[in-house]
Write a protein that holds these residues in place. Sequence first.
Motif, PDB file in Angstrom:
ATOM      1  N   ASP A 606      -7.112   6.406  -6.457  1.00  0.00           N
ATOM      2  CA  ASP A 606      -8.187   6.651  -5.504  1.00  0.00           C
ATOM      3  C   ASP A 606      -9.553   6.561  -6.187  1.00  0.00           C
ATOM      4  O   ASP A 606     -10.495   5.959  -5.659  1.00  0.00           O
ATOM      5  CB  ASP A 606      -7.997   8.035  -4.874  1.00  0.00           C
ATOM      6  N   MET A 607      -9.646   7.129  -7.393  1.00  0.00           N
ATOM      7  CA  MET A 607     -10.915   7.089  -8.139  1.00  0.00           C
ATOM      8  C   MET A 607     -11.267   5.648  -8.522  1.00  0.00           C
ATOM      9  O   MET A 607     -12.435   5.245  -8.466  1.00  0.00           O
ATOM     10  CB  MET A 607     -10.828   7.963  -9.392  1.00  0.00           C
ATOM     11  N   GLN A 608     -10.266   4.852  -8.899  1.00  0.00           N
ATOM     12  CA  GLN A 608     -10.528   3.463  -9.284  1.00  0.00           C
ATOM     13  C   GLN A 608     -11.048   2.658  -8.104  1.00  0.00           C
ATOM     14  O   GLN A 608     -11.940   1.810  -8.243  1.00  0.00           O
ATOM     15  CB  GLN A 608      -9.246   2.842  -9.838  1.00  0.00           C
ATOM     16  N   ARG A 609     -10.486   2.904  -6.921  1.00  0.00           N
ATOM     17  CA  ARG A 609     -10.960   2.183  -5.736  1.00  0.00           C
ATOM     18  C   ARG A 609     -12.407   2.547  -5.424  1.00  0.00           C
ATOM     19  O   ARG A 609     -13.240   1.682  -5.113  1.00  0.00           O
ATOM     20  CB  ARG A 609     -10.055   2.508  -4.542  1.00  0.00           C
ATOM     21  N   ARG A 610     -12.726   3.815  -5.513  1.00  0.00           N
ATOM     22  CA  ARG A 610     -14.106   4.242  -5.240  1.00  0.00           C
ATOM     23  C   ARG A 610     -15.084   3.667  -6.268  1.00  0.00           C
ATOM     24  O   ARG A 610     -16.209   3.276  -5.940  1.00  0.00           O
ATOM     25  CB  ARG A 610     -14.187   5.764  -5.255  1.00  0.00           C
ATOM     26  N   MET A 611     -14.660   3.623  -7.526  1.00  0.00           N
ATOM     27  CA  MET A 611     -15.516   3.087  -8.587  1.00  0.00           C
ATOM     28  C   MET A 611     -15.816   1.601  -8.351  1.00  0.00           C
ATOM     29  O   MET A 611     -16.941   1.142  -8.561  1.00  0.00           O
ATOM     30  CB  MET A 611     -14.849   3.280  -9.961  1.00  0.00           C
ATOM     31  N   GLN A 612     -14.816   0.831  -7.864  1.00  0.00           N
ATOM     32  CA  GLN A 612     -15.030  -0.589  -7.611  1.00  0.00           C
ATOM     33  C   GLN A 612     -16.046  -0.800  -6.487  1.00  0.00           C
ATOM     34  O   GLN A 612     -16.903  -1.680  -6.543  1.00  0.00           O
ATOM     35  CB  GLN A 612     -13.703  -1.269  -7.280  1.00  0.00           C
ATOM     36  N   ARG A 613     -15.943   0.025  -5.427  1.00  0.00           N
ATOM     37  CA  ARG A 613     -16.914  -0.084  -4.335  1.00  0.00           C
ATOM     38  C   ARG A 613     -18.333   0.209  -4.825  1.00  0.00           C
ATOM     39  O   ARG A 613     -19.289  -0.461  -4.433  1.00  0.00           O
ATOM     40  CB  ARG A 613     -16.531   0.870  -3.190  1.00  0.00           C
ATOM     41  N   LEU A 614     -18.471   1.222  -5.689  1.00  0.00           N
ATOM     42  CA  LEU A 614     -19.792   1.558  -6.236  1.00  0.00           C
ATOM     43  C   LEU A 614     -20.343   0.418  -7.091  1.00  0.00           C
ATOM     44  O   LEU A 614     -21.538   0.113  -7.059  1.00  0.00           O
ATOM     45  CB  LEU A 614     -19.696   2.843  -7.073  1.00  0.00           C
TER      46      LEU A 614
END
Length: 632
Positions: A606-614
């Motif tokens: 979940d954290m990796q997905r959010r980091m990619q969007r950022l």
Amino acid sequence: MELNDPILAPEESKETTLNQEPQAPAEAVKTEVAEDLQVTEPSEVEVSEPAEAAAEEADERPRFKTMTKEEILEQVKNMSELDALEVSADDVSRLKQQFYSLRNEETRAEREAFLAIEGNTPEAFVPATDPAEETFKELIGVIRDKKAAQRAAIEAQLQANYEAKQAIIAQLVEMSADADNVNRVFPEVRELQTRFKEIGEVPQQYSSEVWKNYQEAVEKFYDQLKINKELRDYDFKKNLGEKEALVAEAEKLQEEQDVIVAFKRLQELHDQWRAIGPVPKEVREEIWGKFKELSTQVNKRYQDFFVERKAKERENEEAKTAICERVEALDFSTLSTYAAWDAMTKEFMDAQADWKKLGYASRKANAELFARFRGVCDKFFAAKAEFFKKMKDVLATNLERKIALCERAEALKDSTDWRATADELTRLQKEWKTIGAVAKKYSDQVWHRFLAACDYFFEQKKKNTSGTRRNERANLEQKQEIIEKIKALDEKGGERDETIKALKDLQAEWQSVGHVPFAEKDAIYDAYRAAVNKIYSKWDVARRGSRMESFESSLSEMDGDTNRLYRERERLLRAYEQRRGELNTYENNMGFLSARSKNADSMLRDMQRRMQRLKDDLAELEAKIKAIDSKL
């Protein structure tokens, strides 16, 4: 008069010096008085280094240990009570240096304390009066006055000696002019010669002249005196033997390793040479030439020694200056991690190691450079200590907070209120992510403790909710059908807006479906996310391009309005900094998570997905900022 008594025979004046004139007698050198002791305060605050402040002298002199001001005052007071001849100007100078080094440190501290008060300026700073300094100046004044009196007495004595020797020379000249009574006054001449030798030194500027005039007067008298040739030859032979012995001593000095010792011994040999009378005329030039040549070699070694030492001191000064510039160029004001501080510490330690390999520079430069180098090192290590102190407090606070979360999770792990407890533990896990790092030795321990409590509850929940498996399997099949529909939508093609609308409807349907089996949760979500992202990626270029076209269109409207462009740029920068801060937070938290359980693995994904969007948002913001910059 007894003709067998040894007397001084005349000798040519060439023999008296290394270069046609005799060197100043060593006694004259010894009686010189040190310059007036002046108590001056350094214009700049300097910190001298105890081990290096007293640069080595060629000859060995007593050294002072680092002392307090009271100990220095006691030393100076004792010196002020001594006779002037017993007080070394070098010792007083070293005490002055140490005293004002301490005084400067106090003044620096006063200045820093003064400037720390809000509203105070450097120009308004006035150091407090130091009673110890006034006492120190008074004691130095006493020593200076004694030295001045000593010098005056010595100068008066030298002048008196000069006048006495001039009177003897005048008598000898007068006696040599009376050729008829030369034999009768010979005993008196002998007495005058003895008195001349017993009289002490004269002022340095008259030394060579007086000796030359004396030699000429004696030689003129002996030229008038018809004395027995055997007596004259006897004196010549005796003097020649003594001077040959001095030549042999000078030859030994060529093997002396310590050039300072050799030079001082040479001065003593020259004093003895002057005290010896003339030698036979036929060997006079030869023996003087040998002694002069040997003296020249010793003097050259002495001069070369100091030239070489000066060159080495200049080389060391340049090397130490380079090291100072090297450490001064290091910026440690922005260091924020242990690794960064450790790396910078290594650079300072390397610089200190390089410093220790170098020898002394000149006395003044060495003290100034060491104070400069030590100042930068002290500033760095003080900043490092402050950072570690603050980080220790932060780590301790983070540890307390995480231990509290562990205790709350452990208190909930046996609960059977599955829904409420699961929500609470999920909330605790989110709170855990917001807490920073803890000390390394506690990191794994406290994390495993928290993870164990959470895993225990969810395992119990799983066992007690097996009745819902059939529903979860049905939900899984329904979600698989939605994924197939999304894939078919992608293959079908069509207009962008129509496709995106249909995709959003399928996404809404996905959200309405309940839970799937836990073991299938991540796999089915990844498949769903991949199918959705594929469509978004397909239309994303057009979408982002459309947004950039719209943005550039709005920039065209702002073209020429600098204020609007700057305001828009500031708005984008704030948005950029906000997203970058969020990305940094995620990146820091990633280092504290371990994918050793299914729950932890889900959190990581979940954290990796959010980091990619950022990251995608940051790239778009950078492009917009560059577009504005091209207009400014």
